[in-house]
Design a protein around this motif. Structure first.
Motif, PDB file in Angstrom:
ATOM      1  N   LEU A 278      -7.916  25.904  44.677  1.00 16.46           N
ATOM      2  CA  LEU A 278      -8.758  25.704  43.291  1.00 16.46           C
ATOM      3  C   LEU A 278      -7.351  25.445  42.714  1.00 16.46           C
ATOM      4  O   LEU A 278      -7.918  24.800  41.298  1.00 16.46           O
ATOM      5  CB  LEU A 278      -9.040  26.849  42.761  1.00 16.46           C
ATOM      6  CG  LEU A 278     -10.481  27.035  43.361  1.00 16.46           C
ATOM      7  CD1 LEU A 278     -11.002  28.787  43.651  1.00 16.46           C
ATOM      8  CD2 LEU A 278     -11.407  26.186  43.388  1.00 16.46           C
ATOM      9  N   PHE A 279      -6.346  25.822  42.091  1.00 11.68           N
ATOM     10  CA  PHE A 279      -5.007  25.062  41.073  1.00 11.68           C
ATOM     11  C   PHE A 279      -4.870  24.003  41.207  1.00 11.68           C
ATOM     12  O   PHE A 279      -4.530  23.117  40.201  1.00 11.68           O
ATOM     13  CB  PHE A 279      -4.052  26.088  41.294  1.00 11.68           C
ATOM     14  CG  PHE A 279      -4.439  27.704  40.576  1.00 11.68           C
ATOM     15  CD1 PHE A 279      -4.263  27.684  39.332  1.00 11.68           C
ATOM     16  CD2 PHE A 279      -4.457  29.135  41.246  1.00 11.68           C
ATOM     17  CE1 PHE A 279      -4.894  29.017  38.891  1.00 11.68           C
ATOM     18  CE2 PHE A 279      -4.275  30.504  40.473  1.00 11.68           C
ATOM     19  CZ  PHE A 279      -4.871  30.459  38.914  1.00 11.68           C
ATOM     20  N   ILE A 280      -4.604  23.579  42.671  1.00  9.82           N
ATOM     21  CA  ILE A 280      -3.821  22.376  42.848  1.00  9.82           C
ATOM     22  C   ILE A 280      -5.136  21.145  42.788  1.00  9.82           C
ATOM     23  O   ILE A 280      -5.226  19.964  41.887  1.00  9.82           O
ATOM     24  CB  ILE A 280      -3.714  22.468  44.496  1.00  9.82           C
ATOM     25  CG1 ILE A 280      -2.475  23.296  44.432  1.00  9.82           C
ATOM     26  CG2 ILE A 280      -3.410  20.147  44.633  1.00  9.82           C
ATOM     27  CD1 ILE A 280      -2.021  23.227  45.790  1.00  9.82           C
ATOM     28  N   VAL A 281      -6.179  21.486  42.323  1.00  7.31           N
ATOM     29  CA  VAL A 281      -7.375  20.313  42.119  1.00  7.31           C
ATOM     30  C   VAL A 281      -7.210  20.659  41.110  1.00  7.31           C
ATOM     31  O   VAL A 281      -8.350  19.386  40.863  1.00  7.31           O
ATOM     32  CB  VAL A 281      -8.644  20.975  43.199  1.00  7.31           C
ATOM     33  CG1 VAL A 281     -10.178  20.229  42.881  1.00  7.31           C
ATOM     34  CG2 VAL A 281      -8.549  20.947  44.806  1.00  7.31           C
ATOM     35  N   GLY A 282      -7.354  21.743  40.188  1.00  9.93           N
ATOM     36  CA  GLY A 282      -7.097  21.525  38.788  1.00  9.93           C
ATOM     37  C   GLY A 282      -7.186  20.890  37.886  1.00  9.93           C
ATOM     38  O   GLY A 282      -6.965  19.590  37.516  1.00  9.93           O
ATOM     39  N   ALA A 283      -5.174  20.618  39.375  1.00  9.56           N
ATOM     40  CA  ALA A 283      -4.230  20.054  38.321  1.00  9.56           C
ATOM     41  C   ALA A 283      -4.682  18.553  38.417  1.00  9.56           C
ATOM     42  O   ALA A 283      -4.136  17.384  38.127  1.00  9.56           O
ATOM     43  CB  ALA A 283      -3.148  20.393  38.976  1.00  9.56           C
ATOM     44  N   VAL A 284      -4.787  17.960  39.595  1.00 12.40           N
ATOM     45  CA  VAL A 284      -4.958  16.882  40.532  1.00 12.40           C
ATOM     46  C   VAL A 284      -6.621  16.537  39.382  1.00 12.40           C
ATOM     47  O   VAL A 284      -6.111  15.432  38.706  1.00 12.40           O
ATOM     48  CB  VAL A 284      -5.668  16.781  41.832  1.00 12.40           C
ATOM     49  CG1 VAL A 284      -6.063  15.429  42.091  1.00 12.40           C
ATOM     50  CG2 VAL A 284      -4.315  17.307  42.476  1.00 12.40           C
TER      51      VAL A 284
END
Length: 161
Positions: free
Chosen positions: A137-143
């Motif tokens: 979720l953090f990675i998707v949010g950053a992208v």
């Protein structure tokens, strides 16, 4: 922390080596050697310097010093806090008291240990996707922020239209 890590590493190595040693013990006992001779043969022929072999060497030394095999195995059970060792010692002591053939007990214990290890591995593999959700979720949010951040800033400033 370092000592705890070393203890866990040693215990893991003992648990990993135990089924293989039990297989060799079962073969030796089935071929006609007694338990102590089989154990001594394994200890003297080993070149891996495994912690399990060290512990079995202590068991043999205790037996040679006059301790009964039962007491030596119970000492092993106290020294090594492993469920696998506890089950093995209990089974061997009970087989000794009942007069049950040791070969079958050793084979059954080796199979049970392998089964427990595979079930534990399956359980950990089943838990892995759940543990990966939060970092994902953090990675998707950053992208998403990277992709649409410039568009959002332009829209707020009124430069988009």
């Amino acid at each position: 922390m370092y000592l705890d890590e070393q203890v866990m590493r040693r215990l893991t190595q003992i648990n990993r080596d135990l089924p293989y040693m039990l297989d060799v013990l079962a073969l030796s006992v089935g071929a006609g050697l007694d338990f102590n001779s089989s154990l001594e043969r394994i200890v003297t022929k080993d070149s891996t310097k495994s912690p399990l072999v060290e512990e079995m060497r202590y068991v043999l030394q205790e037996v040679k010093m006059g301790t009964t095999r039962r007491d030596a195995l119970l000492g092993l059970k106290e020294r090594v806090p492993s469920d696998y060792i506890n089950g093995l010692v209990s089974s061997v002591v009970q087989a000794e008291q009942m007069g049950t053939p040791l070969t079958n007990i050793l084979r059954i214990q080796a199979g049970a240990i392998r089964l427990k290890r595979s079930q534990r591995a399956e359980k950990l593999a089943g838990e892995a996707p759940v543990k990966m959700i939060m970092p994902l979720l953090f990675i998707v949010g950053a992208v998403m922020l990277t992709l649409f951040g410039a568009i959002i800033i332009s829209a707020v400033r009124g430069e988009l239209f």
